[in-house]
Design an enzyme around this catalytic site. Sequence first.
Site, short mmCIF file in Angstrom:
data_model
loop_
_atom_site.label_atom_id
_atom_site.label_comp_id
_atom_site.label_asym_id
_atom_site.label_seq_id
_atom_site.Cartn_x
_atom_site.Cartn_y
_atom_site.Cartn_z
N LYS A 175 0.86 -1.25 0.08
CA LYS A 175 -0.15 0.15 0.12
C LYS A 175 0.98 1.13 0.01
O LYS A 175 1.99 1.24 0.21
CB LYS A 175 -1.04 -0.04 1.28
CG LYS A 175 -1.98 -0.83 1.19
CD LYS A 175 -3.08 -0.96 2.28
CE LYS A 175 -4.30 -1.95 1.75
NZ LYS A 175 -5.29 -1.70 2.94
N ARG A 218 -3.16 -9.90 5.31
CA ARG A 218 -3.91 -10.09 4.05
C ARG A 218 -2.92 -9.60 3.00
O ARG A 218 -2.48 -8.56 3.18
CB ARG A 218 -5.32 -9.22 3.99
CG ARG A 218 -5.87 -9.22 2.72
CD ARG A 218 -6.93 -8.43 2.72
NE ARG A 218 -7.99 -8.31 1.65
CZ ARG A 218 -7.59 -7.63 0.60
NH1 ARG A 218 -6.82 -6.74 0.62
NH2 ARG A 218 -8.42 -7.62 -0.65
#
Length: 260
Positions: free
Chosen positions: A204, A238
């Site tokens: 991210k 995740r």
Amino acid sequence: MGIVNCTPDSFYSDSRNSTIEKQQKLIDLHVQNGATWLDIGGYSSRPGATHISESEEIERIKFAVSYSLETYPGIKISVDTFQSGVASYVLEQGVHLINDISGGLVNPEIFSITAAHQVPYVLMHMRGTPQTMAQLNTYDNLLKEVIVELGSQLEKARAAGLKDIVIDPGFGFAKNSVQNLELFAYLEAFQLFDCPLLVGISRKSMIYKTLEIDAADSLNGTSVLNTIALDKGANILRVHDVKEAVETVTLWSKTRGNYQ
């Protein structure tokens, strides 16, 4: 938890798997690399993503869901959706978890739909929708407000009958890169909910913007933050890169008394 994006526009280009051939190959790879969960999603949640209907979302994911359930009965299958009609469809197919990025804010009926099937539910913190969340990142006290807002939705989820709830702080959702890092620094605070904690920081912007690189070069940074997340109480990671995450978990575990 291995990410299976069945979308043409995920923020990380290597995770865009809009053909069934790509989806099958990625699912097989995640399982071979040691995934415990597969998290299948057909709605891109990157900031400003285009809204799609429930029927289009179902069309995008139905092969990946059926292939995963039929081919790998020993693997737990999650579907990443906030649309109640999609949740209803996949639960009827037999998936094992609903991962709702909106924490029930967009479609509150998703609580009762999931509860009726007695499967776990991931309640994530977000404000607005993927289309509006980037403009909703003003906080007076980031940690306090995220916890209060999560707590409010958690009460509603339990009132609707949900019992097995996982908490996700929502890194990247209605939070900028600096806010993501601040929230990550206080990750231990989320243990106050007494729920399992899911951390999704894989590749991210909090990583690649901080390091002044791009998502394609952010695997090392992802592994570093995943290791810290485990130290801070994360129960589920995740990730896009299952092999490296499994190695991270293995080494982390073996340096904390589990030597065998």
